[in-house]
Motif scaffolding. Sequence first.
Motif, mmCIF file in Angstrom:
data_model
loop_
_atom_site.group_PDB
_atom_site.id
_atom_site.type_symbol
_atom_site.label_atom_id
_atom_site.label_comp_id
_atom_site.label_asym_id
_atom_site.label_seq_id
_atom_site.Cartn_x
_atom_site.Cartn_y
_atom_site.Cartn_z
ATOM 1 N N SER A 56 0.835 -1.201 0.000
ATOM 2 C CA SER A 56 0.000 0.000 0.000
ATOM 3 C C SER A 56 0.863 1.242 0.000
ATOM 4 O O SER A 56 0.625 2.183 -0.763
ATOM 5 C CB SER A 56 -0.906 0.010 1.227
ATOM 6 O OG SER A 56 -1.758 -1.103 1.221
ATOM 7 N N LYS A 57 1.870 1.240 0.871
ATOM 8 C CA LYS A 57 2.714 2.441 0.964
ATOM 9 C C LYS A 57 3.431 2.681 -0.355
ATOM 10 O O LYS A 57 3.513 3.825 -0.830
ATOM 11 C CB LYS A 57 3.728 2.290 2.098
ATOM 12 C CG LYS A 57 3.107 2.414 3.457
ATOM 13 C CD LYS A 57 4.174 2.566 4.533
ATOM 14 C CE LYS A 57 3.502 2.734 5.884
ATOM 15 N NZ LYS A 57 4.383 2.419 6.990
ATOM 16 N N LYS A 58 3.922 1.598 -0.966
ATOM 17 C CA LYS A 58 4.641 1.757 -2.235
ATOM 18 C C LYS A 58 3.705 2.360 -3.279
ATOM 19 O O LYS A 58 4.079 3.265 -4.027
ATOM 20 C CB LYS A 58 5.141 0.373 -2.678
ATOM 21 C CG LYS A 58 6.142 0.390 -3.796
ATOM 22 C CD LYS A 58 7.551 -0.069 -3.350
ATOM 23 C CE LYS A 58 8.546 0.089 -4.503
ATOM 24 N NZ LYS A 58 8.662 -1.126 -5.328
ATOM 25 N N LEU A 59 2.465 1.856 -3.337
ATOM 26 C CA LEU A 59 1.498 2.369 -4.297
ATOM 27 C C LEU A 59 1.254 3.860 -4.091
ATOM 28 O O LEU A 59 1.152 4.635 -5.036
ATOM 29 C CB LEU A 59 0.171 1.621 -4.164
ATOM 30 C CG LEU A 59 0.122 0.213 -4.746
ATOM 31 C CD1 LEU A 59 -1.111 -0.517 -4.252
ATOM 32 C CD2 LEU A 59 0.106 0.281 -6.252
ATOM 33 N N ASN A 92 3.231 6.059 -2.470
ATOM 34 C CA ASN A 92 4.426 6.855 -2.736
ATOM 35 C C ASN A 92 4.677 7.021 -4.223
ATOM 36 O O ASN A 92 5.185 8.040 -4.661
ATOM 37 C CB ASN A 92 5.661 6.230 -2.075
ATOM 38 C CG ASN A 92 5.577 6.320 -0.561
ATOM 39 O OD1 ASN A 92 4.876 7.163 -0.025
ATOM 40 N ND2 ASN A 92 6.278 5.435 0.124
ATOM 41 N N ALA A 93 4.304 5.988 -4.994
ATOM 42 C CA ALA A 93 4.518 6.091 -6.440
ATOM 43 C C ALA A 93 3.438 6.942 -7.081
ATOM 44 O O ALA A 93 3.433 7.148 -8.286
ATOM 45 C CB ALA A 93 4.530 4.693 -7.043
ATOM 46 N N GLY A 94 2.513 7.447 -6.291
ATOM 47 C CA GLY A 94 1.484 8.322 -6.838
ATOM 48 C C GLY A 94 0.410 7.604 -7.633
ATOM 49 O O GLY A 94 -0.361 8.231 -8.359
ATOM 50 N N ILE A 95 0.345 6.284 -7.485
ATOM 51 C CA ILE A 95 -0.637 5.529 -8.264
ATOM 52 C C ILE A 95 -2.044 5.738 -7.691
ATOM 53 O O ILE A 95 -3.031 5.839 -8.417
ATOM 54 C CB ILE A 95 -0.273 4.032 -8.279
ATOM 55 C CG1 ILE A 95 1.096 3.871 -8.928
ATOM 56 C CG2 ILE A 95 -1.317 3.228 -9.032
ATOM 57 C CD1 ILE A 95 1.591 2.438 -8.934
ATOM 58 N N VAL A 96 -2.136 5.780 -6.376
ATOM 59 C CA VAL A 96 -3.419 6.086 -5.731
ATOM 60 C C VAL A 96 -3.131 7.008 -4.556
ATOM 61 O O VAL A 96 -2.026 7.013 -4.020
ATOM 62 C CB VAL A 96 -4.128 4.836 -5.154
ATOM 63 C CG1 VAL A 96 -4.940 4.138 -6.185
ATOM 64 C CG2 VAL A 96 -3.132 3.915 -4.494
ATOM 65 N N LYS A 97 -4.144 7.764 -4.173
ATOM 66 C CA LYS A 97 -3.964 8.638 -3.014
ATOM 67 C C LYS A 97 -4.014 7.798 -1.746
ATOM 68 O O LYS A 97 -3.197 7.961 -0.845
ATOM 69 C CB LYS A 97 -5.067 9.690 -3.009
ATOM 70 C CG LYS A 97 -4.883 10.687 -1.910
ATOM 71 C CD LYS A 97 -5.623 11.978 -2.220
ATOM 72 C CE LYS A 97 -5.597 12.847 -0.963
ATOM 73 N NZ LYS A 97 -6.849 13.526 -0.721
ATOM 74 N N TYR A 98 -5.021 6.933 -1.666
ATOM 75 C CA TYR A 98 -5.124 6.002 -0.552
ATOM 76 C C TYR A 98 -5.223 4.606 -1.133
ATOM 77 O O TYR A 98 -5.995 4.381 -2.053
ATOM 78 C CB TYR A 98 -6.364 6.281 0.298
ATOM 79 C CG TYR A 98 -6.258 7.558 1.098
ATOM 80 C CD1 TYR A 98 -6.970 8.685 0.734
ATOM 81 C CD2 TYR A 98 -5.435 7.618 2.225
ATOM 82 C CE1 TYR A 98 -6.862 9.849 1.464
ATOM 83 C CE2 TYR A 98 -5.335 8.776 2.962
ATOM 84 C CZ TYR A 98 -6.044 9.893 2.581
ATOM 85 O OH TYR A 98 -5.939 11.044 3.302
ATOM 86 N N ALA A 99 -4.465 3.674 -0.586
ATOM 87 C CA ALA A 99 -4.451 2.332 -1.171
ATOM 88 C C ALA A 99 -5.766 1.616 -0.975
ATOM 89 O O ALA A 99 -6.191 0.833 -1.809
ATOM 90 C CB ALA A 99 -3.306 1.516 -0.571
ATOM 91 N N THR A 100 -6.420 1.868 0.165
ATOM 92 C CA THR A 100 -7.700 1.184 0.408
ATOM 93 C C THR A 100 -8.720 2.123 0.990
ATOM 94 O O THR A 100 -8.398 3.167 1.534
ATOM 95 C CB THR A 100 -7.589 0.095 1.480
ATOM 96 O OG1 THR A 100 -6.283 -0.277 1.667
ATOM 97 C CG2 THR A 100 -8.501 -1.071 1.193
ATOM 98 N N ALA A 101 -9.968 1.695 0.914
ATOM 99 C CA ALA A 101 -11.038 2.322 1.675
ATOM 100 C C ALA A 101 -11.915 1.185 2.172
ATOM 101 O O ALA A 101 -11.940 0.105 1.582
ATOM 102 C CB ALA A 101 -11.831 3.283 0.809
ATOM 103 N N TRP A 102 -12.589 1.410 3.285
ATOM 104 C CA TRP A 102 -13.391 0.343 3.873
ATOM 105 C C TRP A 102 -14.782 0.863 4.203
ATOM 106 O O TRP A 102 -15.004 2.058 4.327
ATOM 107 C CB TRP A 102 -12.739 -0.140 5.173
ATOM 108 C CG TRP A 102 -11.283 -0.402 5.118
ATOM 109 C CD1 TRP A 102 -10.294 0.526 5.168
ATOM 110 C CD2 TRP A 102 -10.629 -1.675 5.047
ATOM 111 N NE1 TRP A 102 -9.077 -0.083 5.127
ATOM 112 C CE2 TRP A 102 -9.243 -1.439 5.065
ATOM 113 C CE3 TRP A 102 -11.091 -3.001 4.982
ATOM 114 C CZ2 TRP A 102 -8.313 -2.466 5.006
ATOM 115 C CZ3 TRP A 102 -10.162 -4.015 4.924
ATOM 116 C CH2 TRP A 102 -8.787 -3.738 4.933
ATOM 117 N N SER A 103 -15.705 -0.067 4.409
ATOM 118 C CA SER A 103 -17.065 0.333 4.785
ATOM 119 C C SER A 103 -17.153 0.313 6.303
ATOM 120 O O SER A 103 -17.695 -0.609 6.896
ATOM 121 C CB SER A 103 -18.077 -0.628 4.171
ATOM 122 O OG SER A 103 -17.796 -1.954 4.587
#
Lengths: 281, 290, 421
Positions: free
Chosen positions: C166-169, C171-182
Amino acid sequence: MRNSKIKLIIDSVLIILAMIWTLLPLWWTFQTSISPEVDLTRIPPRWFPSSINFNYYKNVLFKKIGTTTAFRAGIFNSTVISITVAVFSVLLGSLAAYAIVRLGVLSGQWVIFTLLFAQMIPPVILITSLYVIASKMGLLDTKFLLISLYTALELPMAIWILRGYFQTIPKEIEDSALIDGCTPSQVLFHIVLPLSGPALFTTGILTFISAWGEFLMALVFTSSLGAKTMPVAIAEFMGRFTVDYGLMCTAGMIASVPPILIALIFQRFIIQGLTSGAVKG
Amino acid sequence: MSKKTLGYLLILPSAVIIVVVLVYPIAYSGYLSFFETFIGPGTLSLTPVGLKNYIETIKSPQWWLAFGRTAYFVLYDIVVGMSLGLGIALLLNKEFRLRGIARALVLFPYVLPSIVKALMWKWIYNSDYGFLNGLLFQLGLIKDYVPWLSNPTLAIHMVILANIWEGTPFAIIMYLAALQTIPKELYEASEVDGATPWQMFTKITFPLIKPMTFILIVIKTVATFKIFDLVYALTAGGPGGSTQVVGYLMYSTVFDSLQFGKGAAMSYILLAIILVFVFIYSKLFQSEED
Amino acid sequence: MKRILVLVITIVFSFIALSLGFGQEVELNTISGPDVDFLLKRAQQFQDKTGVRVNVTVVPYGRDQNIKLMASFLAGGSQYDIFVIDCVEVPQYAEAGWALPVDEYVTPEMKKDLLPFAGDGMMYKGHWYGLPWASEWKSFLYNAAMLEKAGYKDPPKTWTQFVNVSKKLQNAGIVKYATAWSWAGKECLICDFAAIAATFGGQFFDEAQNPLFNKGVSVKALQWMLDSIYKEKISNPASIMWTETEVNKAMEAGDIAFGLRWGLPLVPLNDPSRSKTVGQWRIALMPSLDGKKPYTVSGPMGWAISFGTKHKKEAMDFIFSMADEKGAKLAAITQGTVPGWASLYKDSDLIKAVPQLDTMLEQGKYVMNRPKVPWYHDFSTMFAVEINSALARQKTPQQALNDAYQKTLEIKKNYEARAKK
């Protein structure tokens, strides 16, 4: 002199700021409803749309699929209900107000207190019992039920405003008519009511606006397209299209048209009504 | 037909509707408040529990927290909302060309349907694309977008902000009316005596609008206890119950927890509080009328 | 005076007439959460075929329907004829007599063809209370395209790997937040917590229906959830106000790289009319603390009939049209509803339309169930708020779970005391 010029500039700036405070949220909503989809996910968002997009309006007003039909049904129901409630409130309210002011029914202190109290009751208090009663009578999910409920809720305010107005009509006019041989009911219908145009209109407008926007009771008591009102339909929209704010803002704008028109055209009446001491602020 | 008979006939329809729709359910609620309700097979079973619902509510921290939050709302509404209302009323009281239009525009937050207002603010507060984030970001006041409604401390203030916006028109209109009853000669005379604008405000305006100020305080307090629509649509009482105000708590008690008796008891406690305020208001109003 | 009276009476009567409706045809009423497009289509098909109209009431959040349903049951149960019942509601509705037992309609062939936990979900004390409909659990999904961009071919198996990826994603700017949950203060939060706690090795309730969630590893699980937002910053903080709908939309829009989702998630995710990330998602087994406990939460649902319905036959017909083999297959292919019929999983059309069916079935082996107790509704309302308070940092996880523990015991005690009367 320079002093008054500076004052003028300061005042103008302040007035503009006040207008910005009032209208900015509305502007943002309106702007969203006519923006192309791309603009809505832009960071930061635009202040003016890059191009005008009427798709949302087309969708909400004309698309045949189930989703937006509920909204149109809601608008229809709200219109029918609000107009009916306004008419009934003015009609019954004026009769009751006249009875209180001129015919000596119920007296002074009590009346003020009861009417005020009735206006201040939080509707939340009423819903449980009303739900049980309404379902036993098979009235759940009907426009008739909402009309009855809203009328009951608006009547205290209507009676209050009209009572205030009737008190300003010089008694002499009515007294001389009575001396001339008119019955009390003739005095009411042929003299007092025609003279009360503005107040009747004010009452009608305020009750319409109130019924148009009522949410809690509509939420609890209606479910099907036959009776669902506009606010409930919009709340559903908010549940269904949580990320489609373009659609939601469009529905919101459409739902705001009647109140906004009323505010623009009849502002004097609204202001009159509020300042007569009605407390449904 | 005598006057009295006509009178009773005229008031009859209104009385019937009000009694059936308002009085009877309130009475029934009162009855329910002495029972514990339990949803059993097919019916609502009622177990008489005397004053238990009332005592539990008064002892419940949840109730007092909700009450405290509501009072917090009222505080902001009065301090910020009414000041804003007075300020704008003073401006609108001056003579200028587009005054009529300005007065109409200022009514908008009052006339809009509450659900539309809620969805408007929900969009403005949106954590990913909302305008508040956009505005503050562009002004350089924030570096990252803020999840306004997901943070307990922030959420309640965002609801308060929306509530103040909604309530400003009423304060403006009422103060405007009060300001217009102040004779111009008072200001002209004081100007001749060399008074500054500030002195004119504190010595003339402010004291003369005091009655209206009291009236507004009472009305706004009672109105705040009614708040439901905004909380329902913006936060549903969350996050973590941080925006649960009295009106929403009552709805939740009845409809989420299905405790009709307890909800009824809460309603009566709330009614008692409102009664006190209405009493004060009617006294104020009476003195205005005389 | 008379004229006005006549006018008034006319208006009143016209409105009574209007509101009482036009025809006397048979109408069924049901209620649903926001995702109704498929239901509306099927209802229309049913009407075309049988002439029976099905009215659908829509509520903003799926489980808000319970409130309206329960209110309608108290008022006699005829307001809604059919409804989708969740496994956690079956005990309460069964005990209260609100759901009609449908044993007579469940044939032996059906029983053989049903997936075990699907049937289980609809049964209580030996009786059937609904026809299995969405016999589902929450699957763990990752966006393979995004992971590849960050240099990962395989999905994470442990939570530590999950955080690192998640952190790598991010940091690489691919997503702002790696996950979201309900994780809004509703049932959806309880589902996620139950699943994550299970992957930590925690038990939700014991066999005697006593709560165990405030012990050791479960508390750690809740702490992990908190940390993912505030410490590791890989979960969108708005999650604590989100329900499944928002998470689903975020996945479809490509805003997040990981997500949990009910049903046959690849069906809607590959639907170009709603998803911008067609073909990018893959299903994997749930990550866990040690990589060996890929547990998820189950949530079988079924179609049930209200005890107060006045149209039992039509109601049954509708249920069957929705949930029998043909209906279930259509639902699976169109909107990703997990069928409860084992035979469908060998159906070639289904296999073609639903990618990674085998991985899904693999996950189906590691499923934990929420307690089947008649007081679940009261428990759920309370528990969701408690956990949400922890996530909103108003209480520590241990405090929230301890409070929840006390309150659960109270709810249980109260119910049992009343049931005895």
